[in-house]
Structures are given as C-alpha cells and as structure tokens.
Write a protein that holds these residues in place. Structure first.
Motif, PDB file in Angstrom:
ATOM      1  N   ARG A   1       0.844  -1.201   0.000  1.00 51.09           N
ATOM      2  CA  ARG A   1       0.000   0.000   0.000  1.00 51.09           C
ATOM      3  C   ARG A   1       0.882   1.256   0.000  1.00 51.09           C
ATOM      4  N   PRO A   2       1.635   1.485  -1.079  1.00 47.73           N
ATOM      5  CA  PRO A   2       2.557   2.640  -1.122  1.00 47.73           C
ATOM      6  C   PRO A   2       1.854   3.990  -1.034  1.00 47.73           C
ATOM      7  N   LYS A   3       0.599   4.060  -1.495  1.00 47.36           N
ATOM      8  CA  LYS A   3      -0.100   5.344  -1.508  1.00 47.36           C
ATOM      9  C   LYS A   3      -0.442   5.833  -0.101  1.00 47.36           C
ATOM     10  N   ILE A   4      -0.514   4.911   0.874  1.00 45.86           N
ATOM     11  CA  ILE A   4      -0.824   5.352   2.250  1.00 45.86           C
ATOM     12  C   ILE A   4       0.364   5.074   3.179  1.00 45.86           C
ATOM     13  N   TRP A   5       1.567   5.103   2.571  1.00 50.54           N
ATOM     14  CA  TRP A   5       2.779   4.885   3.375  1.00 50.54           C
ATOM     15  C   TRP A   5       2.903   5.923   4.479  1.00 50.54           C
ATOM     16  N   LEU A   6       2.615   7.190   4.163  1.00 54.20           N
ATOM     17  CA  LEU A   6       2.757   8.263   5.147  1.00 54.20           C
ATOM     18  C   LEU A   6       1.813   8.051   6.337  1.00 54.20           C
ATOM     19  N   PHE A   7       0.577   7.629   6.051  1.00 57.52           N
ATOM     20  CA  PHE A   7      -0.376   7.355   7.137  1.00 57.52           C
ATOM     21  C   PHE A   7       0.156   6.239   8.036  1.00 57.52           C
ATOM     22  N   ASN A   8       0.663   5.162   7.414  1.00 58.20           N
ATOM     23  CA  ASN A   8       1.183   4.036   8.199  1.00 58.20           C
ATOM     24  C   ASN A   8       2.382   4.455   9.048  1.00 58.20           C
ATOM     25  N   ALA A   9       3.222   5.322   8.488  1.00 58.18           N
ATOM     26  CA  ALA A   9       4.389   5.802   9.228  1.00 58.18           C
ATOM     27  C   ALA A   9       3.960   6.636  10.431  1.00 58.18           C
ATOM     28  N   ILE A  10       3.005   7.533  10.223  1.00 57.09           N
ATOM     29  CA  ILE A  10       2.518   8.382  11.321  1.00 57.09           C
ATOM     30  C   ILE A  10       1.842   7.527  12.391  1.00 57.09           C
ATOM     31  N   LEU A  11       1.045   6.548  11.954  1.00 56.21           N
ATOM     32  CA  LEU A  11       0.368   5.659  12.905  1.00 56.21           C
ATOM     33  C   LEU A  11       1.382   4.895  13.748  1.00 56.21           C
ATOM     34  N   THR A  12       2.415   4.373  13.112  1.00 57.41           N
ATOM     35  CA  THR A  12       3.429   3.581  13.832  1.00 57.41           C
ATOM     36  C   THR A  12       4.249   4.452  14.774  1.00 57.41           C
ATOM     37  N   ILE A  13       4.671   5.621  14.307  1.00 58.58           N
ATOM     38  CA  ILE A  13       5.437   6.534  15.164  1.00 58.58           C
ATOM     39  C   ILE A  13       4.587   6.985  16.354  1.00 58.58           C
ATOM     40  N   GLY A  14       3.307   7.275  16.092  1.00 57.73           N
ATOM     41  CA  GLY A  14       2.404   7.667  17.174  1.00 57.73           C
ATOM     42  C   GLY A  14       2.226   6.560  18.197  1.00 57.73           C
ATOM     43  N   LEU A  15       2.110   5.323  17.708  1.00 54.17           N
ATOM     44  CA  LEU A  15       1.950   4.168  18.595  1.00 54.17           C
ATOM     45  C   LEU A  15       3.178   3.999  19.481  1.00 54.17           C
ATOM     46  N   ILE A  16       4.361   4.097  18.868  1.00 54.30           N
ATOM     47  CA  ILE A  16       5.599   3.951  19.630  1.00 54.30           C
ATOM     48  C   ILE A  16       5.747   5.097  20.633  1.00 54.30           C
ATOM     49  N   ALA A  17       5.382   6.308  20.210  1.00 55.55           N
ATOM     50  CA  ALA A  17       5.469   7.471  21.105  1.00 55.55           C
ATOM     51  C   ALA A  17       4.574   7.278  22.327  1.00 55.55           C
TER      52      ALA A  17
END
Length: 447
Positions: A235-251
């Motif tokens: 899902r390359p088109k929503i890569w940014l969403f996945n990155a933000i979701l993962t960083i937010g989860l880790i934070a």
C-alpha cells in the motif's frame, strides 16, 4: 531438602534437553516442570495446592503479555505487508553499500535507541521488521541480529521503567539516585556493544561475504519488489499514514512508560491493529486474508509464552523456586562475608536466569540483604549488586518476548543462548567493575 534437590535437577534436565535439542522449548516448558511437580506432590514435599491451581496462577502472570504479543505481531506484520519498511530497508542498504560491518553497527545503534522504552517486545518487532530484509538480501547471519538486539535491550532494561531496577528499589527502599549510579556502566556497556561486539561480528561477516561494492542501480534492482502476490498487498499510496500511525503508537508506548497514561501496550497494539486493517485493507475478505496469513506466526509465539507461564506456575507453586532461592544463601561460606556485594552480584546472574525477576527480587534478595546488613553493606550497595546479573536475565527461557525474537529470526534457543552469553559476560564485567571503581559498591569490607 528433597524439594531443593528436585529444583536443581529440574533446572539441569530442562537446560540439557533444550541445549541438546532433545525437546522443543514448548514441550520442555510444559512437560519437565509437570513431571517434577508430580514427584514433589507424591513425595509430600510440595506446597499445598493442586497442579491445576499452580498452572492457572502461572498462566495469569503471562496472559497479558501473551495477548499483547498476539496483537503486536499482527500489527507489525500488517505494516510489513503494506510495505512500511521497504523505504527504510532500501535506504539502509544504500548507506551500507554492501558492507556487513555498517549494517551490524546500525543494528546495535537502532536497538539501543528503540530499547529506551524498556519493552523487549517493541524493540524486537521494530528491529526485526527493519533489519531482517537487509540481512537476508546481503546473506548475513541472523544470529548476529538476535544477539545484538538482546544485548542492547539487556542494558537499557536497567532503566527504572524496565522492571528489575524498580523491584530492587522497592524491596530495599532505595531512591531514584540508583539510576545515576547505574548510568556510567550502562553507557560503557552500550559503547562496548556498538564499538566492540558489532565490529567483531562485522569483521567475521566481511571475511565470509566480502564487501560488495554495489552500485545504486544494483541496490535498486535488489530492493525492488517484483512478486505479483507481494505487490498486491503493498500500500505505497498510504505509506505516510502508516508511518505516522506507527510513530504515534511507539510514542504512546514510550510516554506511558515515563508518565503512566493509563494506556497499556495491549490496548495500544489492539487499537493499532484494528486501524491498520481498516485503512490498509478496507475489504473484509482482505482483512481476513491478512489475519489468516500472519496469525500462524503470532500463535507460535503466544503458545510459548503461555508454556512459560506453566513452567513458572509449577516451579513457584510447588515451592521449588523458594527452595532454590533459600539454597543460594546456605551454600555460601562465612569466609566470603566481606565480599558480600560481589557474592550478591554473582548470585544474581543464575538467580535472575532460573527464577523470574519477581521471584528473585521479592524472594531471594530480602534474605541476602538481611545477611549483608550484618556484614556492613548498605541497602544501596546491595541493590546495585543485585542488578548486575541482569546482563544474563534476558537469555532466560522464562522471558516471554525472546520466543518472538527466536521465531522471527529462526534461531535455535540453545545456540543463541551460547552465542549471546559470551558477549553478555562482557556486559556483566563492565557493570561490576564500574560500580566498584566509582565507589558505589565496595569490593571488600573487613569483618
């Protein structure tokens, strides 16, 4: 006496069948303690209670971790399927340019940074998700990855929110200044892993694989996904969403470790998994497909976590853990009284390996501390000494998340333990030497 003998024999038998690959970790974790628990009950030396009660109490201690692991594995598996780590892998291979040394040093640095939250599960998932594709593409040994991740997490686990330090502080009623005393040894140990352990592994990998002078075009070809089935779930088109979701989860995971937001990891990974599925795979059939494809790996880890709970329940419920703990204090000759700090440090290594942290710090340490006070040692000195053995604790089969690490890397437990232990010995020595040289634990007090 018989219960003590049973506890030692059970540990020896368990380690033998694991090291010699006579039994799988899953079967050994259940059958070995069950046999010895039955012997203890039939000979009348066990604590009161039934096998079922002991097992259920043990499973209660690992159930939350097991369920959390289930959703954590599903979450990161979905992120892998969606291609979240593809750009990271590609960038790191470009930086390494085919040099295993650079990849290994990067592994050590990232593992140390991610371990700041004190959670081995998160560290394992993030490091394995990011680095396993790189190791496989460069044909590097996954053993090195498994060892570096555990060594760095071992060191960072001494942070108060990691667990053992908080236990030592509460049992011996010492303040937060203990962290300031631990920090020098932790920093030196981190540098030891980054600049000695990782480069040593790197030199061996260079000798085995050589340093491939890869061009940018060759790296692009190596990292480009061509398999149609794999491309279908990316899902390359929503890569940014996945990155933000993962960083937010880790934070949120890290923040909760510091300030206590009331958001346990289980809830965070459960919610993250649901959001990741709905956004990346909105079609119900695709969601079921992703759960089915990744559920097998999750179950393999979770059943080992529950098996570890069975082991702990039977070992502690029958009284074998207490008998083992008491024997530690009785086998030490009085001539070593002046070296009591060093004695506690040495006992803490097998103590926190064969007994859970709760069992050691709440069961063994108070007994050792009582004797230590009579010999002139302070509570702070003994608390510091008791934490030295943490260098080996995360190699224990009673630590739940190591089964996730072994599953993801495909490593054999016995071989991994032997490889990691030789480097962990260096961390143990650094810990002990540092607190002695800084004057926070005397090597000897004249009696």
């Amino acid at each position: 006496m018989l219960l003590t003998v049973l506890s030692y024999v059970m540990i020896i038998v368990f380690m033998f069948v694991i090291m010699k690959k006579k039994m799988s970790p899953f079967t050994a974790l259940v059958l070995i303690p069950l046999i010895f628990a039955l012997i203890a009950i039939f000979t009348g030396v066990s604590n009161k209670g039934s096998i079922g009660d002991f097992v259920m109490e043990g499973i209660k201690t690992t159930s939350t971790t097991g369920i959390m692991l289930l959703f954590a594995i599903l979450y990161f598996s979905i992120m892998l399927d969606a291609g979240l780590f593809d750009p990271i892998t590609k960038k790191m291979i470009h930086i390494a340019k085919g040099d295993p040394m650079k990849v290994l040093i990067a592994t050590a640095v990232v593992a140390a940074a991610v371990s700041l939250n004190g959670d081995g599960t998160t560290t394992t998932l993030i490091c394995c998700s990011a680095f396993i594709p790189i190791y496989k593409k460069l044909d590097m040994k996954l053993m090195n990855l498994g060892v570096l991740v555990i060594l760095q997490n071992t060191i960072m686990n001494l942070l108060p929110w990691g667990g053992p330090t908080a236990r030592a502080m509460s049992v011996l009623n010492v303040g937060a200044e203990i962290l300031a005393y631990l920090i020098p040894g932790m920093i030196i140990a981190l540098l030891y892993v980054i600049f000695i352990v990782a480069p040593s592994m790197g030199r061996k990998e260079r000798a085995r694989l050589g340093v491939k002078q890869l061009t940018d075009a060759e790296i692009d070809e190596m990292t480009t996904v061509t398999d149609e089935e794999t491309l279908a779930i990316r899902r390359p088109k929503i890569w940014l969403f996945n990155a933000i979701l993962t960083i937010g989860l880790i934070a949120l995971l890290v923040t909760d470790s510091f300030v206590g937001l009331g958001l346990p990891p289980l809830f965070l990974f459960l919610t993250g998994t649901v959001i990741a599925l709905m956004v990346n795979y909105p079609v119900l059939k695709d969601q079921s497909s992703r759960i089915g494809a990744n559920g097998g790996d999750a179950v393999q880890v979770v059943i080992l976590v529950f098996a570890a709970g069975v082991f702990m329940g039977l070992f502690q419920g029958t009284g074998m853990a207490d008998a083992l703990a008491q024997s530690f204090t009785k086998i030490i000759p009085n001539q070593l009284a002046g070296f009591w700090g060093l004695v506690i440090a040495l006992i803490s290594a097998p103590g926190t390996f064969f007994i859970s942290n709760d069992g050691f710090y709440f069961g063994v340490l108070p007994v050792l501390a009582e004797a230590g006070r009579a010999y002139g040692f302070t509570d702070m000195q003994m608390a510091l000494a008791s934490l030295m053995g943490q260098a080996f604790h995360l190699l224990s089969p009673l630590v739940a998340f190591i089964y996730l690490l072994l599953r993801l890397t495909g490593l054999d437990m016995g071989q991994w333990q032997k490889e990691a232990a030789k480097w962990a010995l260096g961390i143990f020595i650094i810990f002990v030497v540092t607190i002695v040289l800084t004057g926070h634990m005397p090597l000897y007090i004249p009696q």
